[in-house]
Design a protein around this motif. Structure first.
Motif, PDB file in Angstrom:
ATOM      1  N   SER A   2       0.872  -1.383   0.032  1.00  0.00           N
ATOM      2  CA  SER A   2       0.067   0.214   0.580  1.00  0.00           C
ATOM      3  C   SER A   2       0.995   1.849  -0.071  1.00  0.00           C
ATOM      4  CB  SER A   2      -0.927   0.319   1.870  1.00  0.00           C
ATOM      5  OG  SER A   2      -1.896   1.001   1.904  1.00  0.00           O
ATOM      6  N   ARG A   3       0.272   1.758  -0.703  1.00  0.00           N
ATOM      7  CA  ARG A   3       1.363   3.177  -1.048  1.00  0.00           C
ATOM      8  C   ARG A   3       1.294   4.123   0.389  1.00  0.00           C
ATOM      9  NH1 ARG A   3       0.059   5.069  -7.648  1.00  0.00           N
ATOM     10  NH2 ARG A   3       0.792   3.330  -7.757  1.00  0.00           N
ATOM     11  N   ILE A   4      -0.152   4.160   0.730  1.00  0.00           N
ATOM     12  CA  ILE A   4       0.143   4.691   2.102  1.00  0.00           C
ATOM     13  C   ILE A   4       0.206   4.548   3.388  1.00  0.00           C
ATOM     14  CG2 ILE A   4      -1.719   5.899   3.454  1.00  0.00           C
ATOM     15  CD1 ILE A   4      -3.862   6.677   0.298  1.00  0.00           C
ATOM     16  N   GLY A   5      -0.068   3.095   3.313  1.00  0.00           N
ATOM     17  CA  GLY A   5       0.096   2.307   4.344  1.00  0.00           C
ATOM     18  C   GLY A   5       1.685   2.731   4.994  1.00  0.00           C
ATOM     19  N   LYS A   6       2.867   2.120   3.769  1.00  0.00           N
ATOM     20  CA  LYS A   6       3.817   1.958   3.952  1.00  0.00           C
ATOM     21  C   LYS A   6       4.987   3.680   4.451  1.00  0.00           C
ATOM     22  CE  LYS A   6       5.136   2.928  -0.882  1.00  0.00           C
ATOM     23  NZ  LYS A   6       6.024   1.660  -1.808  1.00  0.00           N
ATOM     24  N   LEU A   7       3.718   4.149   4.067  1.00  0.00           N
ATOM     25  CA  LEU A   7       4.386   5.984   4.574  1.00  0.00           C
ATOM     26  C   LEU A   7       4.132   5.658   6.398  1.00  0.00           C
ATOM     27  CD1 LEU A   7       2.970   8.138   2.790  1.00  0.00           C
ATOM     28  CD2 LEU A   7       5.279   7.505   2.264  1.00  0.00           C
ATOM     29  N   PRO A   8       5.484   6.077   6.529  1.00  0.00           N
ATOM     30  CA  PRO A   8       5.353   6.472   8.995  1.00  0.00           C
ATOM     31  C   PRO A   8       4.497   7.669   8.965  1.00  0.00           C
ATOM     32  CG  PRO A   8       7.525   6.796   7.660  1.00  0.00           C
ATOM     33  CD  PRO A   8       6.424   6.442   6.735  1.00  0.00           C
ATOM     34  N   VAL A   9       4.040   7.408  10.246  1.00  0.00           N
ATOM     35  CA  VAL A   9       3.421   9.085  10.343  1.00  0.00           C
ATOM     36  C   VAL A   9       4.149   9.234  11.511  1.00  0.00           C
ATOM     37  CG1 VAL A   9       1.110   9.657  11.968  1.00  0.00           C
ATOM     38  CG2 VAL A   9       0.968   7.661  10.421  1.00  0.00           C
ATOM     39  N   GLN A  10       4.478  11.200  11.099  1.00  0.00           N
ATOM     40  CA  GLN A  10       5.485  11.401  11.782  1.00  0.00           C
ATOM     41  C   GLN A  10       4.699  12.181  13.024  1.00  0.00           C
ATOM     42  OE1 GLN A  10       8.728  11.992  11.248  1.00  0.00           O
ATOM     43  NE2 GLN A  10       8.431  11.031   9.227  1.00  0.00           N
ATOM     44  N   ILE A  11       5.564  11.996  14.629  1.00  0.00           N
ATOM     45  CA  ILE A  11       4.619  12.452  14.985  1.00  0.00           C
ATOM     46  C   ILE A  11       5.679  13.598  15.623  1.00  0.00           C
ATOM     47  CG2 ILE A  11       4.387  12.846  17.964  1.00  0.00           C
ATOM     48  CD1 ILE A  11       4.360   9.291  17.153  1.00  0.00           C
ATOM     49  N   PRO A  12       4.753  14.980  15.812  1.00  0.00           N
ATOM     50  CA  PRO A  12       5.157  16.126  15.742  1.00  0.00           C
ATOM     51  C   PRO A  12       5.494  16.865  17.658  1.00  0.00           C
ATOM     52  CG  PRO A  12       2.938  16.552  15.687  1.00  0.00           C
ATOM     53  CD  PRO A  12       3.139  14.699  14.913  1.00  0.00           C
ATOM     54  N   ALA A  13       5.876  17.805  17.633  1.00  0.00           N
ATOM     55  CA  ALA A  13       6.472  17.661  18.854  1.00  0.00           C
ATOM     56  C   ALA A  13       5.505  18.013  19.849  1.00  0.00           C
ATOM     57  CB  ALA A  13       7.404  19.006  19.006  1.00  0.00           C
ATOM     58  N   GLY A  14       4.553  18.023  21.040  1.00  0.00           N
ATOM     59  CA  GLY A  14       3.688  17.884  22.212  1.00  0.00           C
ATOM     60  C   GLY A  14       2.190  17.043  21.712  1.00  0.00           C
ATOM     61  N   VAL A  15       2.474  16.210  20.680  1.00  0.00           N
ATOM     62  CA  VAL A  15       2.228  15.559  20.414  1.00  0.00           C
ATOM     63  C   VAL A  15       2.300  13.792  20.906  1.00  0.00           C
ATOM     64  CG1 VAL A  15       0.739  13.635  19.162  1.00  0.00           C
ATOM     65  CG2 VAL A  15       1.339  16.678  18.596  1.00  0.00           C
ATOM     66  N   THR A  16       1.612  12.927  21.678  1.00  0.00           N
ATOM     67  CA  THR A  16       2.011  11.719  22.411  1.00  0.00           C
ATOM     68  C   THR A  16       1.383  10.319  21.279  1.00  0.00           C
ATOM     69  OG1 THR A  16       0.731  12.280  24.132  1.00  0.00           O
ATOM     70  CG2 THR A  16       2.600  12.639  24.528  1.00  0.00           C
ATOM     71  N   VAL A  43       0.428  -1.902  14.641  1.00  0.00           N
ATOM     72  CA  VAL A  43       0.917  -0.672  14.389  1.00  0.00           C
ATOM     73  C   VAL A  43       1.893  -0.421  15.538  1.00  0.00           C
ATOM     74  CG1 VAL A  43       0.236   1.518  15.671  1.00  0.00           C
ATOM     75  CG2 VAL A  43      -1.160   0.028  14.102  1.00  0.00           C
ATOM     76  N   LYS A  44       3.193   0.113  15.759  1.00  0.00           N
ATOM     77  CA  LYS A  44       4.692   0.615  16.637  1.00  0.00           C
ATOM     78  C   LYS A  44       4.869   1.714  16.532  1.00  0.00           C
ATOM     79  CE  LYS A  44       7.540  -2.089  13.884  1.00  0.00           C
ATOM     80  NZ  LYS A  44       7.587  -3.502  13.573  1.00  0.00           N
ATOM     81  N   GLU A  49       7.752   8.610  15.187  1.00  0.00           N
ATOM     82  CA  GLU A  49       6.674   7.704  13.921  1.00  0.00           C
ATOM     83  C   GLU A  49       6.331   6.348  14.637  1.00  0.00           C
ATOM     84  OE1 GLU A  49       9.963   8.690  10.164  1.00  0.00           O
ATOM     85  OE2 GLU A  49      10.227   6.660  11.138  1.00  0.00           O
ATOM     86  N   VAL A  50       5.135   6.550  13.665  1.00  0.00           N
ATOM     87  CA  VAL A  50       4.179   5.053  13.912  1.00  0.00           C
ATOM     88  C   VAL A  50       3.940   5.108  12.407  1.00  0.00           C
ATOM     89  CG1 VAL A  50       2.322   4.895  14.243  1.00  0.00           C
ATOM     90  CG2 VAL A  50       2.615   6.584  15.579  1.00  0.00           C
ATOM     91  N   ILE A  51       4.487   2.920  12.671  1.00  0.00           N
ATOM     92  CA  ILE A  51       4.597   2.534  11.622  1.00  0.00           C
ATOM     93  C   ILE A  51       3.319   1.778  11.772  1.00  0.00           C
ATOM     94  CG2 ILE A  51       6.374   0.909  10.387  1.00  0.00           C
ATOM     95  CD1 ILE A  51       8.165   2.387  11.278  1.00  0.00           C
ATOM     96  N   VAL A  52       2.567   1.181  10.457  1.00  0.00           N
ATOM     97  CA  VAL A  52       1.668   0.774  10.615  1.00  0.00           C
ATOM     98  C   VAL A  52       2.209  -0.595   9.272  1.00  0.00           C
ATOM     99  CG1 VAL A  52      -0.666   0.420   9.589  1.00  0.00           C
ATOM    100  CG2 VAL A  52       0.272   1.718  10.756  1.00  0.00           C
ATOM    101  N   SER A  53       2.062  -1.702   9.825  1.00  0.00           N
ATOM    102  CA  SER A  53       2.502  -2.923   8.759  1.00  0.00           C
ATOM    103  C   SER A  53       1.733  -3.927   9.010  1.00  0.00           C
ATOM    104  CB  SER A  53       3.620  -3.730   8.832  1.00  0.00           C
ATOM    105  OG  SER A  53       3.462  -4.137  11.028  1.00  0.00           O
ATOM    106  N   ILE A  72      -4.718   7.507  11.849  1.00  0.00           N
ATOM    107  CA  ILE A  72      -3.701   7.908  12.892  1.00  0.00           C
ATOM    108  C   ILE A  72      -3.216   9.103  12.078  1.00  0.00           C
ATOM    109  CG2 ILE A  72      -1.444   7.189  13.844  1.00  0.00           C
ATOM    110  CD1 ILE A  72      -1.785   4.361  13.611  1.00  0.00           C
ATOM    111  N   HIS A  73      -2.599   9.197  10.982  1.00  0.00           N
ATOM    112  CA  HIS A  73      -2.633  10.910  10.889  1.00  0.00           C
ATOM    113  C   HIS A  73      -3.366  11.431  10.549  1.00  0.00           C
ATOM    114  CE1 HIS A  73      -1.646  13.570   7.362  1.00  0.00           C
ATOM    115  NE2 HIS A  73      -0.738  13.264   7.816  1.00  0.00           N
ATOM    116  N   ASN A  74      -4.779  11.316  10.997  1.00  0.00           N
ATOM    117  CA  ASN A  74      -5.703  11.743  10.555  1.00  0.00           C
ATOM    118  C   ASN A  74      -5.704  12.499  12.141  1.00  0.00           C
ATOM    119  OD1 ASN A  74      -6.446  12.157   7.917  1.00  0.00           O
ATOM    120  ND2 ASN A  74      -8.042  10.820   8.308  1.00  0.00           N
ATOM    121  N   MET A  75      -5.577  11.137  12.614  1.00  0.00           N
ATOM    122  CA  MET A  75      -5.695  11.992  14.357  1.00  0.00           C
ATOM    123  C   MET A  75      -4.786  12.896  15.049  1.00  0.00           C
ATOM    124  SD  MET A  75      -7.160   8.255  15.900  1.00  0.00           S
ATOM    125  CE  MET A  75      -6.130   7.983  16.968  1.00  0.00           C
ATOM    126  N   VAL A  76      -3.307  12.520  14.334  1.00  0.00           N
ATOM    127  CA  VAL A  76      -2.067  13.048  14.490  1.00  0.00           C
ATOM    128  C   VAL A  76      -2.199  14.940  14.345  1.00  0.00           C
ATOM    129  CG1 VAL A  76       0.437  13.274  14.873  1.00  0.00           C
ATOM    130  CG2 VAL A  76      -0.262  11.439  14.650  1.00  0.00           C
TER     131      VAL A  76
END
Length: 184
Positions: A2-16, A43-44, A49-53, A72-76
């Motif tokens: 999956s082109r979207i699924g393999k991209l890691p989700v970046q977590i900005p500062a201030g977000v846990t 999900v790990k 970064e959050v990585i989905v496999s 997950i990206h929309n939530m972040v």
């Protein structure tokens, strides 16, 4: 893959981000969101970064892989920046007023329509002279704000002849010409 699924989700500062028992919890300056995900999807979190496999290339696994990553990206993005939607009321006598979490709409019916909005959504109604009234909705939850906008819009969808109704700001309505005077 999956082109979207393999991209890691970046977590900005201030977000846990917390991953526990098939649920992802994201906390940030704009609020807290939770989302469950499919039991086969992994999900790990690695660093910021959050990585989905996924375990295999089954159709169901492929579908859930991209979906879980997008949620997950929309939530972040929601807890860090938030989402904003603007609706425009086009029509003579169409009005909107917001008091607290209640939105009052006058849409040309014989009665006013009152909508109680969820606590997670901030609502603002603007009316300026010689401009169409605006309804501005803000929230951290992209799904919820989209659902509320769709509900409000369904009360009076834009019609193709005069363009009257509730539309998103910037939305283009396909217009039709009216009856043409036929020769006899």
């Amino acid at each position: 893959m999956s082109r979207i699924g393999k991209l890691p989700v970046q977590i900005p500062a201030g977000v846990t981000v917390t991953i526990k028992d098939g649920t992802v919890t994201v906390k940030g300056p704009k609020g807290e969101l939770k989302q469950g995900f499919h039991k086969d999807i992994t999900v790990k979190q690695e660093g910021n970064e959050v990585i989905v496999s996924r375990p295999s290339d089954d159709r169901e696994h492929r579908a859930h892989h991209g979906l879980v990553r997008a949620l997950i990206h929309n939530m972040v993005v929601g807890v860090s920046e938030g989402y904003k939607k603007e609706l425009e009321l086009v029509g003579v006598g169409y009005r909107a007023t917001a008091t607290g979490q209640v939105l009052e709409l006058a849409l040309g019916y014989s009665h006013a329509i009152y909508i109680k909005l969820p606590a997670e959504i901030k609502v603002e109604a603007k009316s300026e002279r010689n401009k169409n009234p605006l309804i501005i909705l803000e929230s951290a939850d992209k799904q919820l704000i989209g659902q509320v906008c769709a509900k409000i819009r369904s009360l009076r969808k834009p019609e193709p002849y005069k363009g009257k109704g509730i539309k998103f700001v910037g939305e283009v309505i396909r217009r039709k010409s009216g009856k043409s005077a036929g020769a006899k």
